[in-house]
Write an enzyme that holds these catalytic residues in place. Structure first.
Site, PDB file in Angstrom:
ATOM      1  N   GLU A 134       0.968  -1.184  -0.095  1.00 14.24           N
ATOM      2  CA  GLU A 134       0.022  -0.093  -0.025  1.00 14.24           C
ATOM      3  C   GLU A 134       0.980   1.285   0.056  1.00 14.24           C
ATOM      4  O   GLU A 134       0.251   2.313  -0.568  1.00 14.24           O
ATOM      5  CB  GLU A 134      -0.889  -0.105   1.135  1.00 14.24           C
ATOM      6  N   PHE A 137     -12.301  -7.618  13.132  1.00 14.27           N
ATOM      7  CA  PHE A 137     -10.901  -8.148  12.385  1.00 14.27           C
ATOM      8  C   PHE A 137     -10.715  -6.982  11.178  1.00 14.27           C
ATOM      9  O   PHE A 137     -11.454  -6.518  10.347  1.00 14.27           O
ATOM     10  CB  PHE A 137     -11.400  -9.344  11.467  1.00 14.27           C
ATOM     11  N   GLN A 138      -9.300  -6.535  11.188  1.00 11.87           N
ATOM     12  CA  GLN A 138      -8.807  -5.629  10.133  1.00 11.87           C
ATOM     13  C   GLN A 138      -9.411  -4.220  10.542  1.00 11.87           C
ATOM     14  O   GLN A 138      -9.778  -3.707   9.515  1.00 11.87           O
ATOM     15  CB  GLN A 138      -8.861  -6.060   8.903  1.00 11.87           C
ATOM     16  N   LYS A 191     -17.998  -1.261   5.009  1.00  8.79           N
ATOM     17  CA  LYS A 191     -18.405  -2.192   3.960  1.00  8.79           C
ATOM     18  C   LYS A 191     -19.962  -2.266   3.995  1.00  8.79           C
ATOM     19  O   LYS A 191     -20.408  -2.189   2.581  1.00  8.79           O
ATOM     20  CB  LYS A 191     -17.960  -3.634   4.557  1.00  8.79           C
ATOM     21  N   MET A 195      23.763   9.942   3.837  1.00  5.74           N
ATOM     22  CA  MET A 195      23.671  10.976   4.205  1.00  5.74           C
ATOM     23  C   MET A 195      23.883  11.178   5.905  1.00  5.74           C
ATOM     24  O   MET A 195      24.370  11.737   6.454  1.00  5.74           O
ATOM     25  CB  MET A 195      22.340  11.615   4.042  1.00  5.74           C
TER      26      MET A 195
END
Lengths: 563, 163
Positions: free
Chosen positions: A49, A111-112, A161, A477
C-alpha cells in the site's frame, strides 16, 4: 437509478475525471473491486500500500491532477500512512479511499478494524468516515474539492463495508459549497502595490520560491518577473523547476545544501520576496540570522504559513498565481520608464560573482565514479527533458544540485517529510500519467530497498521507469553526519550487504546494468534509457563522497562547509 | 505569555472535538480550558477555549483553528470587550465549628449551597476568573475535597463600552 455505494464511488471518480487509481484489495473493499471491471477508471495493482499512495502522489505531482488510491481497512490503511504524511508535508492533492468494517462492528475491535480517520487526522487536510449512504456523494465531491483547492493536500474517505452495499439514487452534486471552507485565492491589491513600491526602492531584491509556485502553476509569472525586473531567484527543493534552472539569474537551491551564491544572496538581500515557500528549518538554518538585512514579503495561500517561523513585513494571503499575475500587471507599465536591469546590475553582478567564486562543484580526481558526475550525465543525456524522481538523502541532494530543472512538475521528491522509498513508486505514478516520457528515479542503495517490491508492478503494467542507483554501500547522508559531527562513528549506516541489483532486476523481468568504471557511465546510461522496459542501473560510486556546500544544522546560512 | 479566550464556532459533526484537541497537542500549544456545547443552530457547536501563549503563538493558534475544515468562525474575545464566566462546584469540609464562616463566605460571594451533609458543603459559584480564584483561595484552608469546573464560557458584549 439506484446504485450501490460501491457503484456510486466509481461513478463519482469518473465524474471527477479520474482515469487511474492505485490500490490493493481486501475484505473491506471487495464490493468496490467487484465493480471495477465495469468502470472506466483503470486500476493499478501495487505490491504494497505504500507503493499505492506514493504512486498516486507521483501521479499528482507530475500531472497536476489529483491522485487517487483505494485500499482496504486495517493494515491496508495503516500501510499508507507514511505516504499520506508525505503528501501532506508537501501539499499534494491525493484522495485516499479506504474500506472499513461494517458500521455495526466499528469500535468492537473487529478483524482488520483500525480507526484510520483518527490515525490520519493530523496528516490529512481533512478526512471523513461515511456514516450514511445519503452523504456519500457530497463527501466524495468535497474530498476532491478540498484536495485540489486552497493549499492542496491529501483527503481520506473511510467507507464502511455496509455503506458500499447499500443503495441510493445516483445524483452527483455539480458544485460544492462549504460555509466553513472558503480559501482566499486572490491577493489584496493594496498589499501588491506596497510590494511594487518596495521593489522600486530595493537595491538587492531576491526571489525565494517554493512548492506553492508549482502547485498553483505560477511558473510563467515568476519567470516573467524574474527576467523582466532582473531579480535573482533562489528556490527551495520543492520549488525547483518553477524558474528555468539554466537561467543566469537562477542561483539554485538555498539552505542546508544550497549554493554559496544563494545563501550569500539571502544574507545580503534588502528585499526578500518569499513566494509559496514556508521558511522551513532546512532552508533558514539559524532563524534569527536569516535574511538579516531584508524587508520580507511573503505570499502564501495558507495563512498559517505566514508569521509562523519568521516575522514578515508584507504578508499576502493569496494563491501564488493570481498574486504574481497582479505583481506582473502592476509592474508591466514600468518597463518603459524604468531600467530594472541597470538598477539591479550591481547586485546581479555581485551574486553572479559569488557563483563564479564558489560554484556547485566536486573533486573529480581519482579513479572512482563521483555521484555528482552521474547526475550531470543524466542531465546531459536527457537535456533536462525527463521527469526525475528521487529517494531521500544524498541522492536527493545531488539530484537537486546537479540537474537543472527547466520546467515545473519535473522533480518529484519528498521534501517536507523526507520519506525514503518515495522515489520509485512516485516515478511509477508519473510514468502512468506520462507513458511516453522518460521517467528516472535517482536512488540510493538504501532508499531503493524500501519500496523495491513495486518492480513487479512496473514490469507487469509496462511502466518503463529507469532506476539509477548511486550505490555507495552506505546510508550516505547519515554517514556524512556521522563523519562530520559524530567522530566517524558509522553505527548502522554501512549497507554493503546488499542484493545483486542486476539479478534482482532480471528476476522481476526488468533489465539490469552495472557500472563500475567512470568511462562506462555515459554509455551505459544512454543504453539503459533506450530500453523499452523498467531498468535498474547499479552504479558503484565513490563510497564516502559528501554533499557540499553544507550548513550544519542550527548554523547560519553563511557558515557553509564548502568542497 | 498571556491568556486568551477564543470563541470557536464549528460544524457539529463527529470528530470535531478531536480535531481541535489534536491541533493543540500536536503543535504543543497550551490549553487551559475547553468548553463545548450546542448552539441554537442545530448543526453548529460553540467552543470556548482558553489558551496561553505569547502574541505569535496566539496568532498561530487562531490561524490553525481557522484552517480546520469544520471551523466556521474564530474570535479572540480577549481583544474585544467581552463577558466571561465559569461555573464551579466545590465540595468543602464543613464540620460544625467552621460551618458558619463558610456560609458567610458563600453569602459574600453570592454563591449557593447545593448539597449538604454532616461534615461537608457543596457550593456552586459562577463568576469570572478573579472571583473564582478568590473563593477557591478562601475555601482552601477549610479543606477542599473535590472541585469540578466548567471551563470558561464567554461572549462579546453587545455594546462596546466598559461596564
Amino acid at each position: 437509478m439506484k446504485l450501490t455505494g460501491a457503484q456510486i464511488l466509481l461513478k463519482c471518480l469518473e465524474e471527477e475525471g479520474v482515469d487511474v487509481m492505485f490500490g490493493f484489495p481486501g475484505g473491506a473493499v471487495i464490493d468496490i473491486y467487484d465493480e471495477i471491471p465495469n468502470s472506466k477508471v483503470e486500476h493499478i495493482l501495487v505490491r504494497h500500500e505504500q507503493g499505492a499512495i506514493h504512486a498516486a502522489d507521483g501521479y499528482a505531482r507530475a500531472s497536476g491532477r489529483a491522485g487517487v488510491c483505494l485500499l482496504t481497512s486495517g493494515p491496508g490503511a495503516t500501510n499508507a500512512v507514511t505516504g499520506i504524511a508525505t503528501a501532506y508535508a508537501d501539499s499534494i492533492p491525493v484522495v485516499i479511499f479506504t474500506g472499513q468494517v461494517p458500521r455495526a462492528l466499528i469500535g468492537n475491535d473487529a478483524f482488520q478494524e483500525v480507526d484510520i480517520v483518527g490515525i490520519t487526522r493530523p496528516c490529512t487536510k481533512h478526512n471523513y468516515l461515511v456514516q450514511d449512504i445519503k452523504d456519500l456523494q457530497t463527501i466524495i465531491k468535497q474530498a476532491f474539492y478540498l484536495a485540489r483547492s486552497g493549499r492542496p493536500g491529501p483527503v481520506l474517505v473511510d467507507l464502511p463495508k455496509d455503506i458500499q452495499q447499500q443503495k441510493v439514487e445516483f445524483d452527483y452534486p455539480k458544485d460544492v459549497s462549504m460555509r466553513s471552507y472558503k480559501p482566499t485565492r486572490k491577493p489584496h491589491i493594496g498589499q501588491i502595490r506596497k510590494v511594487v513600491k518596495l521593489l522600486k526602492k530595493a537595491r538587492r531584491p531576491l526571489f525565494y520560491t517554493g512548492g506553492g509556485v508549482i502547485s498553483s502553476a505560477a511558473h510563467e509569472e515568476l519567470t516573467w518577473l524574474g527576467q523582466k525586473l532582473s531579480i535573482p531567484v533562489t528556490s527551495t527543493l520543492m520549488g525547483l523547476g518553477a524558474f528555468p534552472g539554466d537561467d543566469d539569474l537562477f542561483l539554485g537551491m538555498l539552505g542546508m545544501h544550497g549554493t554559496y551564491a544563494a545563501n550569500m544572496a539571502v544574507n545580503d538581500c534588502d528585499l526578500l520576496l518569499a513566494v509559496g515557500a514556508r521558511f522551513d528549518d532546512r532552508v533558514t538554518g539559524r532563524i534569527d540570522t536569516f535574511a538579516p538585512n531584508a524587508t520580507i514579503v511573503h505570499i502564501d495561500v495558507d495563512p498559517t504559513s505566514i508569521q509562523k517561523n519568521v516575522s514578515v513585513h508584507v504578508p499576502i494571503v493569496s494563491d501564488c498565481k493570481p498574486a504574481l499575475a497582479a505583481l506582473k500587471k502592476e509592474t508591466e507599465g514600468t518597463l518603459e520608464e524604468f531600467d530594472w536591469a541597470a538598477d539591479h546590475k550591481e547586485w546581479v553582478d555581485e551574486v553572479q560573482g559569488w557563483n563564479r567564486e564558489h560554484p556547485l562543484t566536486y573533486k573529480d580526481d581519482g579513479e572512482g565514479i563521483k555521484p555528482q558526475y552521474v547526475v550531470e550525465k543524466i542531465y546531459e543525456i536527457t537535456k533536462g527533458d525527463a521527469i526525475i524522481a528521487t529517494e531521500v538523502g544524498q541522492n536527493q541532494m545531488w539530484a537537486a544540485q546537479f540537474y537543472k530543472y527547466a520546467k515545473p512538475n519535473t522533480l518529484l521528491t519528498s521534501g517536507g517529510l523526507g520519506t525514503m522509498g518515495y522515489g520509485f513508486p512516485a516515478a511509477m505514478g508519473a510514468q502512468k500519467a506520462f507513458p511516453d516520457k522518460l521517467v528516472i528515479d535517482i536512488a540510493g542503495d538504501g532508499s531503493i530497498q524500501m519500496c523495491i517490491q513495486e518492480m513487479m508492478t512496473v514490469v507487469c503494467n509496462k511502466l518503463p521507469v529507469k532506476i539509477v542507483i548511486l550505490n555507495n554501500g552506505y546510508l550516505g547522508m547519515v554517514r556524512q553526519w556521522q563523519e562530520l559531527f559524530y567522530d566517524k562513528n558509522y553505527c548502522a549506516t554501512c549497507m554493503d550487504a546488499q542484493p545483486d541489483f542486476v539479478k534482482l532486476a532480471e528476476a522481476y523481468g526488468a533489465a539490469g546494468f552495472r557500472v563500475t568504471e567512470k568511462k562506462d557511465v555515459e554509455k551505459t546510461l544512454r543504453e539503459a534509457f533506450k530500453v523499452d522496459k523498467p531498468v535498474i542501473v547499479d552504479i558503484r560510486v565513490e563510497k564516502e563522497e559528501n554533499v557540499y556546500p553544507m550548513v550544519p544544522a542550527g548554523a547560519s546560512l553563511t557558515e557553509m562547509l564548502l568542497v | 505569555m498571556s491568556k486568551h479566550t477564543l470563541s470557536v464556532m464549528v460544524e457539529n459533526e463527529p470528530g470535531v472535538l478531536s480535531r481541535v484537541a489534536g491541533l493543540f497537542s500536536g503543535r504543543g500549544f497550551n490549553i487551559n480550558s475547553l468548553n463545548v456545547a450546542p448552539t441554537l443552530e442545530k448543526d453548529v457547536s460553540l467552543m470556548t477555549i482558553v489558551a496561553e501563549g505569547d502574541d505569535a503563538i496566539i496568532e498561530q493558534i487562531v490561524k490553525q483553528l481557522r484552517k480546520l475544515i469544520p471551523t466556521i468562525k474564530v474570535k479572540d474575545l480577549t481583544e474585544l470587550n467581552s463577558v466571561d464566566r465559569e461555573m464551579v462546584l466545590i465540595k468543602v469540609n464543613a464540620e460544625d465549628s467552621k460551618r458558619a464562616e463558610i456560609l458567610r463566605i458563600v453569602d459574600i460571594f453570592r454563591c449557593k449551597v447545593v448539597d449538604v451533609s454532616a461534615d461537608e458543603l457543596t457550593i456552586e459559584i459562577t463568576g469570572d476568573q478573579s472571583k473564582i480564584g478568590a473563593i477557591v483561595n478562601l475555601l482552601t484552608r477549610f479543606g477542599i475535597k473535590e472541585i469540578a469546573r466548567t471551563g470558561n464560557v464567554a461572549m462579546q458584549r453587545s455594546m462596546q463600552i466598559e461596564l
